[in-house]
Write a protein that holds these residues in place. Sequence first.
Motif, PDB file in Angstrom:
ATOM      1  N   THR A  93      14.322 -18.311  -2.339  1.00  0.00           N
ATOM      2  CA  THR A  93      13.016 -18.107  -2.951  1.00  0.00           C
ATOM      3  C   THR A  93      12.478 -16.743  -2.535  1.00  0.00           C
ATOM      4  N   LEU A  94      12.183 -15.912  -3.521  1.00  0.00           N
ATOM      5  CA  LEU A  94      11.618 -14.588  -3.284  1.00  0.00           C
ATOM      6  C   LEU A  94      10.105 -14.654  -3.440  1.00  0.00           C
ATOM      7  N   CYS A  95       9.404 -13.811  -2.708  1.00  0.00           N
ATOM      8  CA  CYS A  95       7.953 -13.811  -2.860  1.00  0.00           C
ATOM      9  C   CYS A  95       7.407 -12.396  -2.811  1.00  0.00           C
ATOM     10  N   ALA A  96       6.259 -12.212  -3.465  1.00  0.00           N
ATOM     11  CA  ALA A  96       5.491 -10.978  -3.404  1.00  0.00           C
ATOM     12  C   ALA A  96       4.191 -11.296  -2.685  1.00  0.00           C
ATOM     13  N   LYS A  97       3.877 -10.512  -1.660  1.00  0.00           N
ATOM     14  CA  LYS A  97       2.683 -10.760  -0.860  1.00  0.00           C
ATOM     15  C   LYS A  97       1.789  -9.509  -0.856  1.00  0.00           C
ATOM     16  N   LEU A  98       0.500  -9.731  -0.997  1.00  0.00           N
ATOM     17  CA  LEU A  98      -0.482  -8.652  -0.893  1.00  0.00           C
ATOM     18  C   LEU A  98      -1.485  -9.050   0.178  1.00  0.00           C
ATOM     19  N   ASP A  99      -1.586  -8.237   1.213  1.00  0.00           N
ATOM     20  CA  ASP A  99      -2.458  -8.573   2.350  1.00  0.00           C
ATOM     21  C   ASP A  99      -2.154  -9.975   2.874  1.00  0.00           C
ATOM     22  N   GLN A 101      -1.107 -12.548   1.395  1.00  0.00           N
ATOM     23  CA  GLN A 101      -1.287 -13.650   0.446  1.00  0.00           C
ATOM     24  C   GLN A 101      -0.163 -13.607  -0.581  1.00  0.00           C
ATOM     25  N   VAL A 102       0.498 -14.741  -0.817  1.00  0.00           N
ATOM     26  CA  VAL A 102       1.559 -14.810  -1.815  1.00  0.00           C
ATOM     27  C   VAL A 102       0.939 -14.755  -3.200  1.00  0.00           C
ATOM     28  N   HIS A 143       0.274 -14.861  -9.673  1.00  0.00           N
ATOM     29  CA  HIS A 143      -1.118 -15.274  -9.493  1.00  0.00           C
ATOM     30  C   HIS A 143      -1.944 -14.830 -10.705  1.00  0.00           C
ATOM     31  N   PRO A 144      -2.878 -15.671 -11.181  1.00  0.00           N
ATOM     32  CA  PRO A 144      -3.660 -15.330 -12.388  1.00  0.00           C
ATOM     33  C   PRO A 144      -4.332 -13.969 -12.329  1.00  0.00           C
ATOM     34  N   ARG A 145      -4.731 -13.506 -11.137  1.00  0.00           N
ATOM     35  CA  ARG A 145      -5.416 -12.211 -11.034  1.00  0.00           C
ATOM     36  C   ARG A 145      -4.523 -11.052 -11.448  1.00  0.00           C
ATOM     37  N   PHE A 146      -3.199 -11.262 -11.448  1.00  0.00           N
ATOM     38  CA  PHE A 146      -2.271 -10.152 -11.676  1.00  0.00           C
ATOM     39  C   PHE A 146      -1.429 -10.333 -12.938  1.00  0.00           C
ATOM     40  N   THR A 152       2.171  -5.141 -12.682  1.00  0.00           N
ATOM     41  CA  THR A 152       2.119  -4.533 -11.350  1.00  0.00           C
ATOM     42  C   THR A 152       2.797  -5.395 -10.294  1.00  0.00           C
ATOM     43  N   ILE A 153       2.890  -6.690 -10.515  1.00  0.00           N
ATOM     44  CA  ILE A 153       3.595  -7.586  -9.596  1.00  0.00           C
ATOM     45  C   ILE A 153       4.924  -8.038 -10.203  1.00  0.00           C
ATOM     46  N   LEU A 154       4.927  -8.313 -11.502  1.00  0.00           N
ATOM     47  CA  LEU A 154       6.142  -8.831 -12.144  1.00  0.00           C
ATOM     48  C   LEU A 154       7.296  -7.838 -12.047  1.00  0.00           C
ATOM     49  N   PHE A 155       7.057  -6.565 -12.354  1.00  0.00           N
ATOM     50  CA  PHE A 155       8.167  -5.604 -12.335  1.00  0.00           C
ATOM     51  C   PHE A 155       8.727  -5.380 -10.930  1.00  0.00           C
ATOM     52  N   PRO A 156       7.894  -5.202  -9.888  1.00  0.00           N
ATOM     53  CA  PRO A 156       8.477  -5.110  -8.543  1.00  0.00           C
ATOM     54  C   PRO A 156       9.253  -6.363  -8.147  1.00  0.00           C
ATOM     55  N   LEU A 157       8.766  -7.538  -8.544  1.00  0.00           N
ATOM     56  CA  LEU A 157       9.472  -8.777  -8.223  1.00  0.00           C
ATOM     57  C   LEU A 157      10.812  -8.830  -8.949  1.00  0.00           C
ATOM     58  N   MET A 158      10.830  -8.384 -10.210  1.00  0.00           N
ATOM     59  CA  MET A 158      12.081  -8.337 -10.968  1.00  0.00           C
ATOM     60  C   MET A 158      13.059  -7.324 -10.370  1.00  0.00           C
ATOM     61  N   LYS A 159      12.545  -6.195  -9.906  1.00  0.00           N
ATOM     62  CA  LYS A 159      13.417  -5.202  -9.276  1.00  0.00           C
ATOM     63  C   LYS A 159      14.012  -5.771  -7.991  1.00  0.00           C
ATOM     64  N   PHE A 160      13.203  -6.452  -7.210  1.00  0.00           N
ATOM     65  CA  PHE A 160      13.691  -7.100  -5.997  1.00  0.00           C
ATOM     66  C   PHE A 160      14.792  -8.094  -6.351  1.00  0.00           C
ATOM     67  N   MET A 161      14.570  -8.894  -7.391  1.00  0.00           N
ATOM     68  CA  MET A 161      15.572  -9.863  -7.832  1.00  0.00           C
ATOM     69  C   MET A 161      16.869  -9.157  -8.215  1.00  0.00           C
TER      70      MET A 161
END
Length: 431
Positions: A93-99, A101-102, A143-146, A152-161
């Motif tokens: 399971t991969l995650c993106a965290k900001l401050d 917070q997942v 997260h709904p805010r993003f 801004t979150i989806l593309f970095p997460l896809m690159k990580f994947m």
Amino acid sequence: MPILPRLRFFIYQGARKLFAMLPQARRHSVYRSFVDCDPAPNPRLVLKIAETREELEACFKLLHDAYVASGFMTPDASGLRVTIYHALPTTTTLCAKLDDQVIGTLSLIRESAIGFPLQRIFDLSGIRAKEGNIAEVSALAIHPRFRRTGGTILFPLMKFMYEYCTTFFDTRHLVIAVNPRHIEMYESLLYFRRLTASVVENYDFVNGAPAVGATLDLRHAPDILRKVYAGKPARRNLYHYFLETRLPNIQMPHRRFYTTNDPVLTPDLVDYFFNQRTRVFAELSDRKKALLHLIYDLPEYRAVLPPLPPDPTGAHVRQHRRFSVKCPARLIGEQAGKAIPIEVNEVSRYGFRARTARIVPTGVWLTAIVQLGSKEVSRLTVQAVQETSQDDRHYCGFRIGEPDLVWRKFVTALYQGHTHSDLDHATRFLQ
């Protein structure tokens, strides 16, 4: 409904219908025009494997809320979306965290005795016939805010994947099952190809919602993306983003050896998520309970796994524990002629399985020099015992005459390690 919101709703619905009437090539071009990949995302953004109880719980909660909102599941009393596939050591399971917070997550499910979620409704035999491992991309949530911030979150997460799959997870083929309204994003941006032309109208894994299956061959993806995005500015060029841009936000796992999985579930975490917080284990079929015991055949896990169903035949399942690795090696010996390069992909105490570019002579003893890690090399006397061929590649099983000390310590560490951190700790004596 007030007049203005209702007007906006009708305008939006009308725009969707007009967009759907465009030719497919034009629709895909429009999707690509919205690509915006920031080569320097917020430095507070961290992309990593979810490994702590807090990280995993935050991922499962984010996934639960997103799936409930989309109608892909009914609310669970736990507030979490946890499935049997999350319990497997071959799932990451991969995650993106900001401050801390997942805010984004997805799971990569490698093949195991329990299989993939989508194989219940899609035929994977065509992909299995090709060379290379398969992983299902599943459990994606932002997260709904993003969700409306230009990826801004989806593309970095896809690159990580992408980087994780191509450099760490030993994966060639990605497969997905997505809602029909989302499939064109995967087709137009990443060039996934549909498994079938038809839509499955009722997919029980997502509460009966319709689904479309698709696949991406990671070996050919760079060439495809290079051609499609040639001439595009850097921020709109997914080839440049995935293959040439370095994101310091990505934290790849530390591995001492060339293993291909990153299991994080200790017995305590297994018990917490699958017995205490949810009823995943309690609701498994007898067959899946038995498979879990074959997958987790260490004494420490038996107490937290669901009880085995009674076996009326009294038969005992013969277990040969094997571990997935990706170790370069070569075979030498008079009978082999010129050294034969091989890639070891499964190991056990007294044998291994390898891919080789040509047929290996059987019935003779050869020397195998196996690079177990960046500094660890094992030299073994081996004999080829079983061969198969697929796509002009040869797969061979080898029997080890007498394993050397490095091999014995390596395999013992694999047997004793629960997680990749344990493995690193257990093998420090090899320095």
